[in-house]
Scaffold this motif. Structure first.
Motif, PDB file in Angstrom:
ATOM      1  N   SER A 319      23.475 -10.159 -26.653  1.00  0.00           N
ATOM      2  CA  SER A 319      22.251 -10.445 -25.917  1.00  0.00           C
ATOM      3  C   SER A 319      21.280  -9.270 -26.017  1.00  0.00           C
ATOM      4  N   GLU A 320      21.814  -8.065 -25.933  1.00  0.00           N
ATOM      5  CA  GLU A 320      20.959  -6.878 -26.005  1.00  0.00           C
ATOM      6  C   GLU A 320      20.415  -6.686 -27.418  1.00  0.00           C
ATOM      7  N   ILE A 321      21.226  -7.011 -28.406  1.00  0.00           N
ATOM      8  CA  ILE A 321      20.780  -6.864 -29.802  1.00  0.00           C
ATOM      9  C   ILE A 321      19.709  -7.885 -30.152  1.00  0.00           C
ATOM     10  N   TYR A 322      19.930  -9.124 -29.747  1.00  0.00           N
ATOM     11  CA  TYR A 322      18.987 -10.189 -30.107  1.00  0.00           C
ATOM     12  C   TYR A 322      17.705 -10.140 -29.283  1.00  0.00           C
ATOM     13  N   ALA A 323      17.836  -9.884 -28.002  1.00  0.00           N
ATOM     14  CA  ALA A 323      16.671  -9.801 -27.091  1.00  0.00           C
ATOM     15  C   ALA A 323      15.733 -11.002 -27.261  1.00  0.00           C
ATOM     16  N   PHE A 324      16.301 -12.215 -27.145  1.00  0.00           N
ATOM     17  CA  PHE A 324      15.507 -13.431 -27.294  1.00  0.00           C
ATOM     18  C   PHE A 324      14.395 -13.492 -26.243  1.00  0.00           C
ATOM     19  N   LYS A 325      13.184 -13.833 -26.683  1.00  0.00           N
ATOM     20  CA  LYS A 325      12.048 -13.906 -25.762  1.00  0.00           C
ATOM     21  C   LYS A 325      11.671 -15.342 -25.407  1.00  0.00           C
ATOM     22  N   GLU A 326      11.938 -16.270 -26.325  1.00  0.00           N
ATOM     23  CA  GLU A 326      11.571 -17.658 -26.078  1.00  0.00           C
ATOM     24  C   GLU A 326      12.692 -18.388 -25.336  1.00  0.00           C
ATOM     25  N   LYS A 327      12.298 -19.322 -24.488  1.00  0.00           N
ATOM     26  CA  LYS A 327      13.281 -20.032 -23.660  1.00  0.00           C
ATOM     27  C   LYS A 327      14.248 -20.856 -24.507  1.00  0.00           C
ATOM     28  N   ALA A 328      13.767 -21.465 -25.587  1.00  0.00           N
ATOM     29  CA  ALA A 328      14.623 -22.315 -26.434  1.00  0.00           C
ATOM     30  C   ALA A 328      15.800 -21.517 -26.981  1.00  0.00           C
ATOM     31  N   GLU A 329      15.511 -20.310 -27.494  1.00  0.00           N
ATOM     32  CA  GLU A 329      16.586 -19.478 -28.053  1.00  0.00           C
ATOM     33  C   GLU A 329      17.500 -18.951 -26.939  1.00  0.00           C
ATOM     34  N   GLN A 330      16.932 -18.607 -25.795  1.00  0.00           N
ATOM     35  CA  GLN A 330      17.734 -18.141 -24.658  1.00  0.00           C
ATOM     36  C   GLN A 330      18.705 -19.229 -24.204  1.00  0.00           C
ATOM     37  N   THR A 331      18.209 -20.477 -24.180  1.00  0.00           N
ATOM     38  CA  THR A 331      19.049 -21.606 -23.762  1.00  0.00           C
ATOM     39  C   THR A 331      20.196 -21.819 -24.746  1.00  0.00           C
ATOM     40  N   LEU A 332      19.900 -21.718 -26.031  1.00  0.00           N
ATOM     41  CA  LEU A 332      20.944 -21.874 -27.036  1.00  0.00           C
ATOM     42  C   LEU A 332      22.011 -20.794 -26.913  1.00  0.00           C
ATOM     43  N   PHE A 333      21.575 -19.574 -26.653  1.00  0.00           N
ATOM     44  CA  PHE A 333      22.528 -18.470 -26.527  1.00  0.00           C
ATOM     45  C   PHE A 333      23.406 -18.647 -25.288  1.00  0.00           C
ATOM     46  N   ILE A 334      22.813 -19.111 -24.186  1.00  0.00           N
ATOM     47  CA  ILE A 334      23.593 -19.390 -22.967  1.00  0.00           C
ATOM     48  C   ILE A 334      24.622 -20.474 -23.257  1.00  0.00           C
ATOM     49  N   ARG A 335      24.212 -21.490 -24.019  1.00  0.00           N
ATOM     50  CA  ARG A 335      25.147 -22.553 -24.403  1.00  0.00           C
ATOM     51  C   ARG A 335      26.327 -21.974 -25.178  1.00  0.00           C
ATOM     52  N   GLN A 336      26.050 -21.078 -26.131  1.00  0.00           N
ATOM     53  CA  GLN A 336      27.126 -20.449 -26.887  1.00  0.00           C
ATOM     54  C   GLN A 336      28.087 -19.703 -25.959  1.00  0.00           C
ATOM     55  N   LYS A 337      27.514 -19.005 -25.003  1.00  0.00           N
ATOM     56  CA  LYS A 337      28.333 -18.223 -24.065  1.00  0.00           C
ATOM     57  C   LYS A 337      29.233 -19.126 -23.242  1.00  0.00           C
ATOM     58  N   LEU A 338      28.688 -20.252 -22.776  1.00  0.00           N
ATOM     59  CA  LEU A 338      29.480 -21.195 -21.968  1.00  0.00           C
ATOM     60  C   LEU A 338      30.579 -21.839 -22.806  1.00  0.00           C
ATOM     61  N   GLU A 339      30.267 -22.100 -24.059  1.00  0.00           N
ATOM     62  CA  GLU A 339      31.244 -22.733 -24.969  1.00  0.00           C
ATOM     63  C   GLU A 339      32.248 -21.727 -25.543  1.00  0.00           C
ATOM     64  N   LYS A 340      31.970 -20.419 -25.363  1.00  0.00           N
ATOM     65  CA  LYS A 340      32.737 -19.350 -26.004  1.00  0.00           C
ATOM     66  C   LYS A 340      32.745 -19.567 -27.520  1.00  0.00           C
ATOM     67  N   SER A 341      31.533 -19.730 -28.051  1.00  0.00           N
ATOM     68  CA  SER A 341      31.383 -19.961 -29.484  1.00  0.00           C
ATOM     69  C   SER A 341      30.530 -18.859 -30.109  1.00  0.00           C
ATOM     70  N   LEU A 342      30.813 -18.567 -31.387  1.00  0.00           N
ATOM     71  CA  LEU A 342      30.098 -17.528 -32.131  1.00  0.00           C
ATOM     72  C   LEU A 342      29.791 -18.045 -33.531  1.00  0.00           C
ATOM     73  N   ASP A 343      28.605 -17.731 -34.048  1.00  0.00           N
ATOM     74  CA  ASP A 343      28.264 -18.186 -35.393  1.00  0.00           C
ATOM     75  C   ASP A 343      28.465 -17.056 -36.407  1.00  0.00           C
TER      76      ASP A 343
END
Length: 607
Positions: A319-343
């Motif tokens: 999260s600190e490395i990416y520093a997403f500013k747009e809500k769409a990307e923030q939402t996707l990253f939160i989804r990854q965190k909830l799913e415990k998934s990594l690309d």
């Protein structure tokens, strides 16, 4: 007279096949009895003797399995070679049965099968050249003990067809063991090339590049000249996805190779990082523009010079490395965190962090130590990863950073990496553009470009060329039926068409391929009772092949790139075009294209 001679040669060949199969059958039975006795005796031995006996038994059992694989097709080539007036008969096959002059395709003498009758030579295991006269050479195709093809060639004469059965009832696919029979001399030289330093095998879809790489593994593991350098546990084959892994896992054993690690990047990374409960994030439900945007931002962060690796928690660090500013990307990253998934980009960053902290990659392995009372105790230890050989399949779909991570695991004394792929078939964003990206150079003799396409028919290749792709169509390519393209207004019409024309033969495979995987759910429901049908999106189809292919759901709107950053618009178009090429080249004999729009209409958006 000519027909009588052919009939006599054919009869002798059939009798020889029957005789050899009986010999193999007898040898298998004898070895199985011996193995059974050895198993019983080992149960009464002390632990040290029992361990030695178990190793001998394992070798004997492997020999039995090889002979069982030899039984349906004992050999595919015969060479009559005269050395100082003495006639030597060599039969060549997948495995050896020396008792009957049948030798493995990896033996030095096997190179004779690529020579023309007359003066010929091969290099013996001791490095000395063996010269002689190749007086006769036969080619066979034997299926389940039945001779279905037989040709012969003698010095000063043209090759002569002795017998050919109607092949239409046999599978015409290019199965791995069959490639041993059909390899050209140049390809044989590739397989036998020096094992040191990087090697590139490139070529269009269906040219046999992956098959060639797998044969190189088999040769390096089995050849007396290289066995001291290579063992199955010192080799890694990196593949793109679970489907390709499954596909490859059946191919190497057909060449007598077991124990080679065939792994995806995600599984490799998870095992090193110790992330047991995590899954790989692909984002199949995302529209392309959202996925391209998301990956573009992540790649920009990966390639910045100010990455922060101080956080311990995986998602806090990312999260600190990416520093997403747009809500769409923030939402996707939160989804990854909830799913415990990594690309793939997340895992690349985490591996870089691991390497910075530990200086090398390690894997935890289990092993057994003998106790003083004769028993054994299980232990775990972290072993540094070192490969003597790595094969990177579809190299064009890896980030340069990923490849650089693989290279840190290579034995530098050997530095044997085989890159397999084609820069014209890129299906991922941000991947290798040229070899400078990974600091790789190839000597000319270690850069192999294949041109002949073994997989597709002339009609399929002509169709692909008409769409604007650069395609080489060999003169000797097989003929087939015309490509069929039909326009439909609904998915139900497409499903009914597939039901009507699908090949239900047990010997045939069918691929139903679509740009969006979700579109295939209804096809899967309606065709659930038909076997040998595979449902894949364009990306998943890379590296596999089918007798018959239906490309469904063709819609020009799905090829339009909307809301994609200008910086990656050209790269995104190339990915779309390459993905379509992948889908089109999966069919070996029959290709059907179904949808609302023609492919010519779709490809307009990518020019």
């Amino acid at each position: 007279m000519q027909s009588e001679r052919k009939s006599e040669l054919h009869s002798r060949a059939k009798e020889h096949v029957i005789k050899i199969r009986e010999k193999i059958k007898d040898a298998v039975l004898a070895m199985e009895v011996k193995n059974s006795t050895m198993t019983k005796e080992s149960m009464r031995m002390y632990s040290g003797d029992a361990l030695a006996a178990s190793k001998i038994l394992a070798i004997s059992q492997e020999r039995v399995e090889n002979l069982k694989q030899l039984y349906p097709s004992p050999y595919f080539n015969f060479c009559e070679f005269i050395i100082n007036g003495e006639k030597k008969n060599f039969y060549f096959s997948k495995f050896s049965f020396n008792e009957e002059n049948i030798y493995s395709w990896i033996t030095p003498a096997a190179s004779l099968r690529f020579e023309k009758p007359g003066s010929a030579s091969y290099f013996r295991p001791d490095g000395n050249k063996q010269e002689g006269q190749l007086s006769r050479k036969d080619q066979y195709t034997i299926v389940d003990g039945k001779l279905i093809f037989f040709s012969t060639e003698e010095a000063g004469k043209s090759a002569e067809l002795i017998y050919q059965e109607n092949f239409t009832k046999h599978k015409q696919g290019f199965v791995l063991p069959e490639v041993v029979e059909q390899m050209e001399k140049a390809q044989d030289q590739v397989i036998r090339a020096s094992f040191k330093d990087p090697f590139l095998i490139s070529g269009p879809a269906g040219s046999g590049k992956t098959t060639l790489a797998l044969h190189r593994i088999a040769y390096l593991l089995q050849s007396p000249e290289t066995t001291e350098y290579f063992s199955p546990d010192s080799i890694m084959v990196m593949v793109q996805d679970a489907g390709t892994k499954e596909y490859f896992s059946h191919l190497l054993p057909d060449l007598g190779i077991k124990g080679v690690s065939i792994i995806t990047f995600a599984d490799w990374a998870f095992s090193i990082l110790g992330l047991q409960d995590y899954k790989y994030f692909i984002g199949v439900d995302l529209c392309d523009s959202d996925k391209f945007n998301y990956e573009h931002l992540k790649l920009s962060a990966l390639r910045s010079q100010n990455l922060n690796y101080q956080k311990i928690n995986v998602y806090s660090m990312l999260s600190e490395i990416y520093a997403f500013k747009e809500k769409a990307e923030q939402t996707l990253f939160i989804r990854q965190k909830l799913e415990k998934s990594l690309d793939r980009i997340d895992l690349t960053i985490l591996l870089q962090d691991y390497l910075n902290k530990h200086q090398h990659f390690s894997l935890t392995k289990e092993y057994y130590v003998e106790k003083t009372n004769g028993g054994y105790r299980k232990r775990k230890i972290a072993f540094p990863i070192q490969y003597n050989l790595a094969v990177i399949d579809e190299f064009q779909n890896y980030l340069p950073e990923q490849v650089r991570l693989f290279k840190t695991c290579m034995n530098l004394r050997i530095n044997s990496i085989v890159y397999v792929g084609d820069l014209a078939q890129k299906t991922q964003l941000g991947t290798i553009k040229d070899w400078q990206d990974i600091g790789e150079e190839f000597n000319p003799e270690r850069l192999v470009v294949l041109h002949k396409v073994y997989r597709n028919t002339k009609q399929i290749l002509n169709f692909i060329r008409c769409l604007g792709y650069k395609v080489n169509i060999p003169i000797e390519i097989k003929n087939g039926i015309s490509v069929i393209e039909n326009l439909f207004t609904s998915k139900d019409e497409e499903i009914n068409y597939v039901k009507k024309f699908i090949n239900t033969s047990l010997n045939s495979t069918t691929g139903i391929i679509c740009k969006e995987k979700s579109y295939l759910i209804d096809f899967k429901k309606e065709l659930k009772n038909i076997s040998n049908v595979y449902y894949l999106d364009y990306k998943e189809a890379q590296g596999v092949e089918f007798d018959q292919v239906f490309i469904v759901g063709v819609n020009s709107e799905s090829f339009q790139l909307l809301d994609v950053p200008e910086a990656i618009i050209e790269e995104s178009k190339k990915i779309y075009k390459d993905l379509l090429y992948v889908a089109l080249t999966r069919a070996m004999t029959e290709l059907h294209i179904l949808g609302k729009d023609s492919l010519k209409e779709c490809i307009k958006h990518l020019i």
